[in-house]
Write an enzyme that holds these catalytic residues in place. Structure first.
Site, short mmCIF file in Angstrom:
data_model
loop_
_atom_site.label_atom_id
_atom_site.label_comp_id
_atom_site.label_asym_id
_atom_site.label_seq_id
_atom_site.Cartn_x
_atom_site.Cartn_y
_atom_site.Cartn_z
N HIS A 178 0.82 -1.21 0.00
CA HIS A 178 0.00 0.00 0.00
C HIS A 178 0.85 1.26 0.00
O HIS A 178 0.33 2.38 -0.23
CB HIS A 178 -0.93 0.01 1.22
CG HIS A 178 -2.27 0.62 0.94
ND1 HIS A 178 -2.45 1.67 0.06
CD2 HIS A 178 -3.51 0.34 1.43
CE1 HIS A 178 -3.73 2.00 0.02
NE2 HIS A 178 -4.40 1.20 0.85
N ASP A 190 -2.41 2.31 -4.45
CA ASP A 190 -3.66 2.60 -3.75
C ASP A 190 -4.67 1.52 -4.09
O ASP A 190 -4.47 0.71 -5.02
CB ASP A 190 -4.19 3.98 -4.15
CG ASP A 190 -3.27 5.11 -3.68
OD1 ASP A 190 -2.61 4.91 -2.63
OD2 ASP A 190 -3.21 6.14 -4.37
#
Length: 443
Positions: free
Chosen positions: A415, A419
């Site tokens: 992450h 995204d």
């Protein structure tokens, strides 16, 4: 004593009253001694030819390993480039081969010892036959010696000996016959045993333990230790997150069923599902390049090529050999390369070059029956795609409930780089390519 007499002759002193005869004898002795000395010097020089083989250079990042096994023992002959030992490292197994043909004279390390690059490993005496076969003359002399060692044949018996032997034989036969007739009634007079007494008493079987509490302790091999370190490093460093999706495998299964025999006949390659997912992933990575990127020293490194890491299970652990420039290959080429790497992995023949690098990983747990799973990122990569088993499920198609072969796919991503939008978009594109394989020809 012989050498002293020779020295005395050289100095001109008399050593025996034999005169010229003694000098001649000593001269011959000197020649024999000189010949023996030359032979001894030649033999010792041969021993000095034995060379020491060292632990080879394995890779830039590997300086030591564990000596797992010796394939040859002292006294055995080896050919040039023949494997002598196997060293296990945290990435691959390294073969140590003989530099030249010869006979192993000494092993300088034991199995399960830790050895370092450049360390003396074994000694080898160069030679062609290694003493495997003897010269014909030596074999002939050995056979002659064995023949001469046989005991002499016994002398032929005389007429008197034959006569005595025959007489003894007649007497011995008569005595045996009389003894047999005498003992026969005694045997008949023995009382017969009852049936119960004749049967042997059966012993009761030993009691068996109802359960076991044994424990076995096995040392972790270097590859397993390295895998554990890498997985924990990934878990600690990456901000891992997993997203799932369902893929209807009907179209791909029909595609494979239609062309697998033709591909096998023309290209000698079995057409599977992995090549389709690899091709679909390469096309999706072009559209979502951040999924093919990595973080290096605070920078994001984007790549216009795809080095695809394919997870392969081996007896020692999971390895990830790399298909280089997979984006430039078609499905048949990818399938062939995966098959080659898989065979090398199972045979323990992978090299450092086969596993170095990699920009994206695919792991197929479905071959073992996995239904769901969250794969771990192979750092410094940004994502890993997990495939699972195909199961028939009821799904809704055009308002109708139908049965379809469904695979659950998972994408675990870092992450810090991706995204949720990029990760989900990537997985949806893979799904679309698999559900309609013809789209991969248009991309």
């Amino acid at each position: 004593m012989l050498s002293q007499r020779i020295i005395a002759i050289a100095r001109g002193r008399s050593v025996a009253p034999g005169g010229r005869a003694s000098a001649v004898a000593l001269s011959r002795a000197w020649q024999a001694t000189h010949s023996y000395t030359r032979k001894a010097n030649f033999h010792s020089s041969k021993l000095l030819q034995a060379e020491t083989v060292k632990v080879p250079q394995m890779a830039e990042s590997i300086s030591e390993g564990t000596l797992k096994s010796w394939l040859k023992q002292p006294g055995e002959f080896v050919n040039a480039d023949e494997e002598v030992a196997t060293i296990e490292t945290d990435k691959i197994d390294v073969s140590v081969n003989a530099p030249v043909s010869g006979t192993i004279t000494e092993l300088l390390a034991g199995e399960e010892d830790t050895v370092t690059v450049g360390q003396d490993l074994f000694r080898l005496e160069p030679g062609e036959d290694g003493g495997a076969s003897k010269p014909k003359e030596a074999a002939k002399e050995e056979q002659t010696d064995k023949t001469s060692e046989k005991p002499p044949a016994p002398p032929a018996p005389s007429k008197e000996d034959v006569k005595q032997k025959d007489t003894a034989g007649v007497q011995e036969g008569t005595e045996k016959k009389e003894v047999k007739e005498t003992t026969k009634p005694a045997q008949e007079s023995k009382p017969s045993k009852s049936k119960d007494e004749a049967k042997p008493k059966s012993e009761a079987p030993p009691p068996q333990a109802a359960f076991s509490r044994n424990e076995t302790r096995v040392k972790m091999n270097r590859m397993r230790l390295r895998i554990a370190e890498r997985l924990k490093e990934s878990q600690n460093a990456a901000a891992s997150l997993t997203t799932f999706n369902e893929i209807d495998m009907s179209a791909l299964m029909d595609f494979r069923k239609k062309y697998k025999d033709e591909v096998l006949k023309e290209h000698e390659v079995k057409l599977g599902y992995m090549s389709a997912f690899a091709k679909a992933s390469c096309l999706a990575l072009k559209e979502i390049p951040v999924a093919n990127a990595s973080i290096e020293e605070g920078d994001i490194v984007y790549r216009d090529y795809v080095d695809l890491s394919i997870a392969v299970a081996t007896p020692k652990g999971l390895v990830t050999p790399v298909v280089r420039n997979a984006e430039s290959m078609n499905m048949i080429q990818i399938e062939r390369e995966i098959a080659n790497l898989g065979k090398k992995a199972r045979d323990g023949k992978l090299t450092i070059e086969d596993m170095a690098g990699g920009t994206f990983t695919i792991s197929n747990g479905g071959v073992f029956g996995s239904l769901y799973g969250t794969p771990i990122i192979n750092l410094p990569q940004a994502a890993v795609l997990g495939m699972h088993s195909i199961r028939d499920r009821p799904v809704v198609v055009n308002g109708q409930i139908v049965i379809r072969p469904i695979m659950i796919v998972a994408l675990t991503y870092d992450h810090r780089l991706l995204d949720g939008r990029e990760a989900t978009t990537f997985l949806v594109k893979v799904r679309d390519y698999i559900q309609d394989p013809a789209k991969m020809l248009l991309a």
